[in-house]
Scaffold this active site. Structure first.
Site, PDB file in Angstrom:
ATOM      1  N   VAL A  61       0.806  -1.212   0.000  1.00 32.88           N
ATOM      2  CA  VAL A  61       0.000   0.000   0.000  1.00 32.88           C
ATOM      3  C   VAL A  61       0.847   1.272   0.000  1.00 32.88           C
ATOM      4  CG1 VAL A  61      -0.228   0.290   2.508  1.00 32.88           C
ATOM      5  CG2 VAL A  61      -2.122   0.935   1.007  1.00 32.88           C
ATOM      6  N   TYR A  62       2.144   1.145   0.289  1.00 37.56           N
ATOM      7  CA  TYR A  62       3.000   2.326   0.297  1.00 37.56           C
ATOM      8  C   TYR A  62       3.193   2.833  -1.139  1.00 37.56           C
ATOM      9  CZ  TYR A  62       4.425   1.024   5.093  1.00 37.56           C
ATOM     10  OH  TYR A  62       4.467   0.701   6.429  1.00 37.56           O
TER      11      TYR A  62
END
Length: 351
Positions: A61-62
Site C-alpha cells: 500500500v505504500y
C-alpha cells in the site's frame, strides 16, 4: 549493530531496521512522507549496510506499490546481504478482492510483491491488518503453502488486537501451520498502549515487536515544542489526521523530559526516544525512516550507547498514562500484581 532474535524464531534481525515508506512518494500521505527515487534509495541502503542495518520494511500500500519497486532496485545486486519485509491486507483498490487476506488476495499480493521487489522470496511477510471476513484457518493455510513453496520465509502481522493475534496463534498450533513470529506495532514515548496487552502477549507467546513510528508520528523530532507554532516544514501539517492522536499537554511533558536528557547525554531528542524503545521487553527491532542522509545518520546514532536507569525512570514517569480497564487494577493493586508480575517496573511518583 546489535542483532536480536525475532521473537522466538530462528531469524536474527538488526536492532534498527529501515522503513521504506519514503520510497516512491505517491499520494497525499506517502507523498508527504518522502519522494525518494531509486538512486537516492540506493545511497540510503549503502549507509544502512555500512552501519549493520540489514532489514528493510515496506508494504504494497505504500505509494501504490512504488515503495516496493524502488526498494527492489535499491538492493539489486546485493539481495543476499539484506532481509526484505513487506505487508499486505489493506485496500489497494476499489474491487472486492483488492482488500483483506483471503486466499486469492494473499497469493496475488505475494506474487505482486515478488515482482516489484525483483526477488524470489520474501524474508518476512506480514498481514497489514486483521480481516474479520476471512477465517483465520484459510489465512494460515494459505501462508503455509507460500512458506512451503519457498516464496515466504517467516510470517507476521501488524496492528492486530490481542484477541485477533491469540486466535491466530491458537489456530496455527492446532493445525500445525507456521506461527506469527513478529507483530509490527505502533509504540513510542507518546504512545505506550502496546504495553497493556500486546507486550505481555508477545512475551508469553514468543512474538517479537517490530516498532513502527518510534518518534510518535513525527512529533518527537525536537521540532515540536511547547509554546511554539508547528514548524512550516513539519510533515504533520499534511499527515497528522492519518496517525495516532496525542494530547498536546502530554506531548510537551514528554518533549521536556527528552530535551533535558538529550542535553545530559549529548544526544538528540530522536536518538534518546529510540534508545528508550530499544530497552523495552519484546522489542526485536525499531523501524526508522529517513528522507535524506542526515536524518538516517541521526537515527543510526540511537544505538551504541545506553540511557542510565535514572534517565529511563524519568522518561517512564513523563510518558506514563493510566491504564484502561481491565488493566488498571494490575497497575494499582498489589494483589493483582502478585498474580501477574508486570514486565515493566511501576511508574515512579511524579516529582
Amino acid at each position: 549493530m546489535e542483532y536480536r532474535q525475532l521473537g522466538t524464531s530462528g531469524l536474527k534481525v538488526p536492532a534498527l531496521s529501515f522503513g521504506a515508506g519514503t520510497f516512491g512518494g505517491q499520494g497525499p500521505l506517502f507523498g508527504a512522507w518522502g519522494t525518494t527515487d531509486a538512486q537516492e534509495a540506493r545511497r540510503l541502503v549503502d549507509i544502512c549496510l555500512d552501519a549493520g542495518i540489514t532489514m528493510f520494511d515496506t508494504a504494497d500500500v505504500y505509494s501504490a506499490g512504488a515503495s516496493e519497486e524502488v526498494l527492489g532496485q535499491a538492493v539489486k545486486g546485493r539481495r543476499d546481504r539484506v532481509l526484505l519485509s513487506t505487508k499486505a491486507g489493506l485496500p489497494t483498490g476499489e474491487g472486492p478482492t483488492d482488500a483483506g487476506t483471503s486466499r486469492s488476495r494473499l497469493i496475488r499480493a505475494t506474487e505482486d510483491a515478488l515482482r516489484r521487489l525483483d526477488t524470489d522470496h520474501i524474508d518476512l511477510f506480514q498481514l497489514h491488518a486483521f480481516d474479520a471476513a476471512t477465517p483465520v484457518e484459510e489465512v494460515l493455510s494459505t501462508l503455509d503453502g507460500l512458506v512451503r513453496s519457498g516464496k515466504i520465509r517467516y510470517v507476521g502481522v501488524s496492528n492486530f488486537a490481542g484477541w485477533q493475534l491469540m486466535k491466530s496463534l491458537a489456530a496455527a498450533d492446532r493445525q500445525g501451520f507456521p506461527r506469527y513470529v513478529a507483530h509490527q506495532v505502533y509504540y513510542s514515548l507518546v504512545g505506550r498502549d502496546y504495553e497493556w496487552e500486546l507486550m505481555p502477549l508477545g512475551h508469553d507467546q514468543g512474538v517479537g515487536a517490530m516498532v513502527w513510528s518510534p518518534l510518535g508520528w513525527g512529533r518527537l523530532t525536537g521540532k515540536v515544542r511547547r509554546g511554539r507554532p508547528l514548524p512550516p516544514d513539519s510533515r504533520l501539517h499534511a499527515t497528522a489526521a492519518y496517525g495516532p492522536p496525542v494530547e498536546d499537554g502530554h506531548l510537551y511533558d514528554v518533549v521536556d523530559a527528552l530535551d533535558d536528557i538529550a542535553r545530559e547525554t549529548g544526544r538528540t531528542i530522536p536518538q534518546v526516544a529510540i534508545n528508550w524503545l530499544l530497552r523495552r521487553p519484546t522489542v526485536s527491532s525499531v523501524i526508522v525512516g529517513a528522507r535524506n542522509e542526515e536524518q538516517l545518520r541521526q537515527n543510526i546514532g540511537a544505538v551504541g550507547w545506553e540511557l542510565s536507569p535514572e534517565q529511563v525512570a524519568r522518561l517512564d514517569a513523563a510518558s506514563h498514562r493510566p491504564a484502561p480497564y481491565p488493566y488498571f487494577p494490575y497497575e494499582r493493586q498489589e494483589g493483582f500484581a502478585r498474580l501477574n508480575p508486570p514486565l515493566l517496573p511501576a511508574p515512579a511518583p511524579a516529582a
